[in-house]
Design a protein around this motif. Structure first.
Motif, PDB file in Angstrom:
ATOM      1  N   MET A 167       0.845  -1.195   0.000  1.00  0.00           N
ATOM      2  CA  MET A 167       0.000   0.000   0.000  1.00  0.00           C
ATOM      3  C   MET A 167       0.883   1.248   0.000  1.00  0.00           C
ATOM      4  O   MET A 167       0.631   2.202  -0.742  1.00  0.00           O
ATOM      5  CB  MET A 167      -0.904  -0.018   1.226  1.00  0.00           C
ATOM      6  N   LEU A 168       1.930   1.223   0.822  1.00  0.00           N
ATOM      7  CA  LEU A 168       2.812   2.398   0.893  1.00  0.00           C
ATOM      8  C   LEU A 168       3.475   2.681  -0.447  1.00  0.00           C
ATOM      9  O   LEU A 168       3.694   3.830  -0.813  1.00  0.00           O
ATOM     10  CB  LEU A 168       3.891   2.176   1.959  1.00  0.00           C
ATOM     11  N   ALA A 169       3.790   1.592  -1.169  1.00  0.00           N
ATOM     12  CA  ALA A 169       4.504   1.769  -2.432  1.00  0.00           C
ATOM     13  C   ALA A 169       3.661   2.478  -3.476  1.00  0.00           C
ATOM     14  O   ALA A 169       4.169   2.935  -4.495  1.00  0.00           O
ATOM     15  CB  ALA A 169       4.982   0.418  -2.957  1.00  0.00           C
ATOM     16  N   THR A 170       2.355   2.570  -3.254  1.00  0.00           N
ATOM     17  CA  THR A 170       1.526   3.333  -4.188  1.00  0.00           C
ATOM     18  C   THR A 170       1.441   4.794  -3.760  1.00  0.00           C
ATOM     19  O   THR A 170       0.739   5.584  -4.380  1.00  0.00           O
ATOM     20  CB  THR A 170       0.091   2.771  -4.290  1.00  0.00           C
ATOM     21  N   ASP A 171       2.140   5.122  -2.676  1.00  0.00           N
ATOM     22  CA  ASP A 171       2.273   6.508  -2.249  1.00  0.00           C
ATOM     23  C   ASP A 171       0.921   7.197  -2.028  1.00  0.00           C
ATOM     24  O   ASP A 171       0.650   8.252  -2.587  1.00  0.00           O
ATOM     25  CB  ASP A 171       3.055   7.280  -3.341  1.00  0.00           C
ATOM     26  N   PRO A 172       0.082   6.610  -1.190  1.00  0.00           N
ATOM     27  CA  PRO A 172      -1.253   7.175  -1.036  1.00  0.00           C
ATOM     28  C   PRO A 172      -1.281   8.362  -0.071  1.00  0.00           C
ATOM     29  O   PRO A 172      -0.389   8.508   0.766  1.00  0.00           O
ATOM     30  CB  PRO A 172      -2.060   6.014  -0.453  1.00  0.00           C
ATOM     31  N   GLU A 173      -2.308   9.160  -0.200  1.00  0.00           N
ATOM     32  CA  GLU A 173      -2.504  10.278   0.707  1.00  0.00           C
ATOM     33  C   GLU A 173      -3.386   9.832   1.874  1.00  0.00           C
ATOM     34  O   GLU A 173      -3.182  10.215   3.015  1.00  0.00           O
ATOM     35  CB  GLU A 173      -3.191  11.403  -0.077  1.00  0.00           C
ATOM     36  N   LEU A 174      -4.366   9.006   1.524  1.00  0.00           N
ATOM     37  CA  LEU A 174      -5.292   8.470   2.528  1.00  0.00           C
ATOM     38  C   LEU A 174      -5.126   6.951   2.533  1.00  0.00           C
ATOM     39  O   LEU A 174      -5.078   6.324   1.492  1.00  0.00           O
ATOM     40  CB  LEU A 174      -6.724   8.839   2.134  1.00  0.00           C
ATOM     41  N   MET A 175      -4.997   6.394   3.731  1.00  0.00           N
ATOM     42  CA  MET A 175      -4.782   4.949   3.802  1.00  0.00           C
ATOM     43  C   MET A 175      -5.947   4.278   4.517  1.00  0.00           C
ATOM     44  O   MET A 175      -6.352   4.707   5.585  1.00  0.00           O
ATOM     45  CB  MET A 175      -3.508   4.642   4.572  1.00  0.00           C
TER      46      MET A 175
END
Lengths: 256, 288, 244, 327
Positions: A167-175
């Protein structure tokens, strides 16, 4: 379009419902999520929490109601579009590519931020930007030591970490984190809690979790769900003191 | 062309639809309950037809031939299920496609070996060889009505078994949750064997009663297989109701296609399927 | 099937050295479990530690790679699931396993049968007396039932097979407190009726109250097996392994 | 895409060396047979991209093979002279278009529905050529001559020469193989192998998976069209059976027989099947029964194909070496 400019709201649900046949898994939920806040959703299994997350991430389409993310209407948007808008998610049931290596798992996640992956000629692993993002995700989750190990051969705890790393590797703003601590030992769990604390400094987190200690330790806001209905929302303290919530949920757990 | 002509075409279409339903219902049950793609299903139709031809030749009576052929066909289904299909339950669709495709090669060649490359026909039994007069020039053969009647009886019987009996309950339960069915003490393997053998029986029986109105030729199973697949997909995999509706749509439209667009008759059916699936990708009646 | 004759002290289930895998992942690491007649045993441990796998292994849905399981003293390691079930074991899975395309009535009777020694203690009427709420919804399809009704149905369905032992996986999970109380009351009645149970649940307090013996699983191994009174006296064990 | 291991690389190089050397000594009959094998291998590799790497089981792949062939027959079949630079693009564009249409309809579904849809849509094309009077119907059509391969006015290759055609086909086989290796290592390949493993997860990571599946379908279809083009050019004859579902079934057999998701497996499968089909009829008239039984045995006992067997064989000498070294 909901008016969200007046405050700090990043995600808004209006009258959100999801039915499976006669069963209303999520029932008319109105809920705002503030930017930069860790918002945990608690409730017994079957309360509709995972269904709720699946609605937010686009994996399920709502039967009724709307979802807004910043300026976008997410209602009926596809999971890939929602991901591209900056909402990442992890799964309660580990959902990784077991036959890929640890790095490849993060790689494919990171590569999704390229404008397009319809690239046929250049070898994928030569893209440094993609590589860096994947490795950063592994470092954050303490998995950088063994990038070449097959995901299937990692321990359960490591797989849970990889789940978050992707999930982090998609560089999200909201998790959206669906029970990140599920089935983890106390030590591994502590690492994840630490990680979530770090992420909370720069991101908005929406979290489902059973482990009350963890929830109370990191959440700013709490919502309680039961039978698809949102019982109450408030700060940790407010929820602890709420009579309705204690009767329905907390009371049982705390005295247990 | 007048009204009675279209009436006859419609009756033919419905009768063809009933036959397709018999074949497709076995196929859809095997899909829905066992999650197995059985490409060899058409071969059982062919085998049924040849068995009827062979036994009728020996005993001189189609009825006797059919009565004797049914147990043979069911037994064949039983053997094939135990020897080959049973290994496929845990395998993916790809291996199912491949193994049942190989079965087609074997059955087709066995047919050539036993009955040769010539086309054959079976006579309509004398008792049913008459016709009903519709107008001065248009008649409708009794045998076709008989075929429709028999199909209705079987269809109703099948509906009763599946909806009302305990076997039917376990069949439906097995279709929705195999593990739980086992965990309640149902012998799922035996259930699968029964379902598969019955499916084979239905396909073979369709071949038998169709023998007098269809000609028998090598590879005849292929046609019926692919048409039945279309029926099943249109109706929604696993749904008996869907198989019935799909069979009627395909039966009627292919008969009318043959009269109205003779040069493109076979394409009509596929175009119709494509259309329905663009509209409803899971078929008309997605099973629960 | 005469092994269950009275006065016989053979355990209902005697499992030794179970090693169970899901694909390549090794879930159970040598588990020994014995369940005696009419015994109520709780299986405690955190998520992912192997509780559900243990139940699934006992009933044959997840056959062990190593180890032996005897039911009524007879080795069932190579038996098919339905054969094991017919020895008098019923399974109430955590996902409830209701058939959505069958009516409530059909769900109940589809597997109904006499027990291993011909007992017929649980006719439909008795099951419905236990769950009056089900009576009103006999014609509804499985997918039209609420979570609580589904849970009642799955326990009722298990009873209709007249078992000697019921494996209950998270039977109260996700239910409102009122419904939980109903389910616990039913479990007590099942206990009173002399049916052995293995219960997996998060409600440790009620578990300690109801069960004769507690087993704690940690990472696929049994790290505690003893009666409830003893465990209540050692709260640090629960604290350490379950976090309560 | 998994790495092609050293022993396999070595094996492929040896095979290539053999293929280069063979026409200088081999019997003409076997040169023919090898051309046939190579065409089937290209066809099978294209299907492997779809089935083995994207996880889409197509039972209608022969449609593209046939359309590639008909593309040549319809537009150039009656010409006495034509250039490959015109003929090949026509065939490839036609197949690509057909693949876009069939793919667009089929990839909306999955599992059994996908299999059935590809089968039925391919049958639609089959019946079109079978029933249509325009292109010879079930009699098929002939192609009067092979295409010219010229650069300006200079003749590069004379495809009329059997050996030249052989090397031409071999060259295309190598190019197709390398092309597939390349796209599988590229970002595109990462996405489709991900889709094969877990499409839902790939979607949730932000990929519009339908587009990648369609792209894979079109690439696979076009390469099958290339194989069909070669077949038509080679034999000078086209029948509707090129598109028939038996052809689709056969090519699936080739892929599984050789080994799914390996790229070189389909080559091995092509060798095995063509040799079997050449050799079995000498034994019995009803050789298809034997062939069917062989396929049944492969499915039951060797589900990962011959290439998995070769993996085992490669392991045996290394095991022996290890034992010797340790002893």
């Amino acid at each position: 379009m909901a008016n969200m400019s007046d405050n700090n709201i990043i995600l808004r649900c209006q009258g959100l419902s999801k039915s499976f046949g006669a069963l209303k898994a999520v029932n008319n939920v109105d809920l705002d999520f503030e930017s930069g806040v860790v918002h945990a959703i608690i409730g017994p299994n079957g309360a509709g929490k995972t269904t709720f997350i699946n609605l937010l991430s686009g994996e399920l389409q709502p039967t009724e109601g709307q979802i807004y993310f910043k300026d976008h209407d997410l209602t009926n948007a596809s999971p890939n579009k929602i991901s591209q808008l900056g909402i990442g998610r992890s799964y309660q049931k580990t959902n990784i590519f077991p036959k890929f290596t640890c790095l490849q798992n993060c790689w494919i996640a990171s590569q999704s931020r390229l404008k397009t992956s319809m690239k046929f000629f250049k070898s994928a692993h030569r893209d440094m930007e993609v590589m860096e993002r994947a490795q950063r995700a592994l470092e954050l989750t303490h998995l950088a030591m063994k990038p070449e190990i097959l995901a299937a051969n990692m321990s359960y705890g490591e797989q849970r970490q990889l789940e978050i790393a992707m999930m982090l590797a998609t560089d999200p703003e909201l998790m959206l984190l669906d029970e990140p601590l599920a089935g983890m030992g106390s030590e591994e769990g502590a690492e994840i809690i630490e990680l979530m604390r770090d992420l909370a400094k720069t991101h908005t987190l929406i979290l489902i979790e059973h482990d009350m200690d963890a929830v109370f330790a990191i959440a700013d806001q709490l919502s309680v769900m039961e039978n698809g209905i949102l019982l109450e929302t408030g700060t940790v303290q407010q929820i602890r003191n709420s009579k309705t919530v204690q009767e329905a949920y907390l009371g049982e757990e705390e005295t247990a | 062309m007048e009204f009675s002509f279209y009436l006859i075409q419609l009756l033919n279409g419905i009768q063809y639809g009933f036959l397709l339903f018999l074949v497709a219902s076995g196929l859809t049950l095997v899909f829905g309950i066992m999650d197995v793609i059985n490409l060899a299903h058409g071969s059982f139709y062919m085998i049924g037809a040849y068995l009827a031809f062979w036994l009728t030749g020996i005993f001189g009576s189609l009825f006797l031939g059919i009565v004797l052929a049914i147990p043979l066909a069911v037994a064949l289904g039983f053997v094939v299920e135990r020897l080959a299909i049973a290994y496929l339950y845990k395998k993916g669709h790809l291996h199912q496609v491949l193994l049942t495709y190989a079965l087609i090669l074997i059955f087709d060649e066995a047919q050539r070996f036993l009955w040769g490359n010539d086309s054959h026909g079976v006579d309509i039994p004398a008792a049913l060889s008459g016709s009903i007069t519709l107008t001065d020039i248009q008649v409708y053969p009794v045998y076709r009505l008989f075929v429709s009647f028999v199909c209705i009886v079987i269809g109703v019987g099948m509906f009763y078994v599946i909806q009302k009996t305990k076997l039917g309950m376990t069949i439906r339960a097995g279709a929705s949750n195999r593990q739980m069915t086992q965990a309640l003490g149902i012998n799922i393997e035996r259930l699968f064997t029964i379902v598969f053998s019955l499916g084979v029986g239905l396909a073979a029986f369709a071949g038998m009663i169709a023998a007098p109105i269809d000609s028998l030729y090598p590879g005849m199973g292929d046609n019926i297989l692919i048409i039945s697949l279309v029926v099943v997909v249109i109706g929604g995999i696993g749904s008996i109701k869907g198989a019935f509706v799909g069979a009627m749509i395909i039966g009627v439209s292919s008969i009318f296609g043959k009269t109205l667009f003779p040069s493109m008759a076979s394409i009509v059916v596929y175009a119709m399927m494509a259309g329905i699936l663009i509209w409803k990708p899971q078929g008309l009646f997605k099973s629960a | 099937m005469t092994t269950g004759s009275p006065g016989n002290n053979t355990p209902l289930i005697e499992a030794r050295g179970l090693h169970t895998f899901y694909g390549d992942s090794h879930i159970l690491h040598g588990i020994d479990i014995t369940i005696h007649k009419s015994e109520t045993v709780s299986l405690i441990g955190r998520n992912g530690m192997g509780k559900t796998t243990t139940l699934r292994t006992l009933i044959g849905l997840a056959p062990p790679r190593q180890g032996t399981i005897k039911v009524h003293g007879r080795d069932i390691k190579k038996s098919k699931v339905h054969k094991i079930v017919h020895q008098g074991i019923a399974y109430v899975p955590d996902d409830r396993g209701i058939f959505p395309n069958l009516s409530l009535y059909e769900n109940l009777i589809m597997a109904a049968r006499s027990g291993p020694n011909g007992r017929d203690d649980w006719p439909l009427s008795r099951v419905l007396d236990l769950f009056p709420r089900l009576k009103e919804r006999m014609g509804h399809m499985g997918n039209q039932l609420s979570g609580g009704e589904q849970q009642m149905l799955t326990i009722g369905r298990a009873l209709m097979t007249n078992p000697d032992l019921i494996l209950l996986d998270e039977a109260t999970e996700g239910l409102a407190p009122k419904l939980r109380k109903i389910i616990w009351a039913v479990i007590k009645q099942i206990k009173k009726a002399g049916i052995a149970t293995v219960i997996v649940d998060k409600d440790i307090k009620t578990l300690l109250e109801i069960s004769d013996r507690n087993i704690i699983i940690e990472k696929g191994k049994i790290i505690y097996d003893g009666d409830s009174e003893k465990l209540i006296k050692e709260p640090e064990i629960l604290k350490k392994y379950v976090g309560v | 895409m998994q790495k092609i291991t050293k022993p396999v690389q070595l094996f492929l190089l040896i095979a290539l060396g053999f293929a280069l050397w063979f026409p200088s000594v081999g019997d003409e009959f076997y040169v023919e047979l090898l051309i046939n094998i190579m065409i089937i291998a290209i066809f099978a590799m294209s299907l492997d991209l779809l089935v083995g790497y994207t996880g889409l089981v197509s039972l209608g792949h022969a449609a593209f093979f046939g359309i590639g062939a008909y593309g040549l027959g319809i537009f150039f079949g009656e010409m006495n002279q034509y250039s490959i630079w015109a003929a090949l693009p026509v065939s490839l564009i036609l197949t690509a278009l057909a693949a876009v249409v069939i793919g667009w309809i089929s990839i909306r579904t999955s599992g059994i529905y996908f299999i059935m849809l590809t089968l039925a849509l391919a049958q639609m094309f089959y019946y079109y050529f079978f029933e249509s009077k325009l292109y010879g119907g079930d009699d098929g059509m002939f192609i009067s001559t092979k295409p010219d391969v010229n650069f300006g006015s200079i003749q590069l290759l004379d495809l009329g020469n059997e050996h030249t055609f052989y090397y031409f086909t071999l060259g295309i086989l190598v190019v197709v193989f390398l092309f597939l290796v390349m796209i599988l290592r590229a970002p595109f390949g990462q996405v489709i192998t991900g889709i094969c493993a877990n499409e839902q997860r790939v979607r949730s990571l932000g990929y519009a998976t339908q587009r990648y599946k369609l792209a894979s379908f079109v690439i696979a279809g076009t390469l099958a069209g290339l194989a069909g083009f070669l077949e038509a050019a080679h034999t000078g004859f086209i029948t509707p059976s090129y598109l028939g579902w038996h052809e689709s079934g056969n090519i699936l057999v080739v892929v599984i027989l050789g080994g799914l998701g390996t790229l070189y497996g389909p080559i091995i499968g092509a060798v095995a099947l063509v040799l079997l089909e050449d050799f079995l009829p000498d034994i019995t008239e009803h050789w298809k029964i034997v062939l069917g039984m062989i396929i049944v045995c492969v499915v039951l006992f060797l589900p990962n194909g011959i290439s998995s067997l070769s993996g085992k064989i490669f392991r045996i000498p290394s095991q022996i070496m290890k034992t010797i070294l340790r002893g």
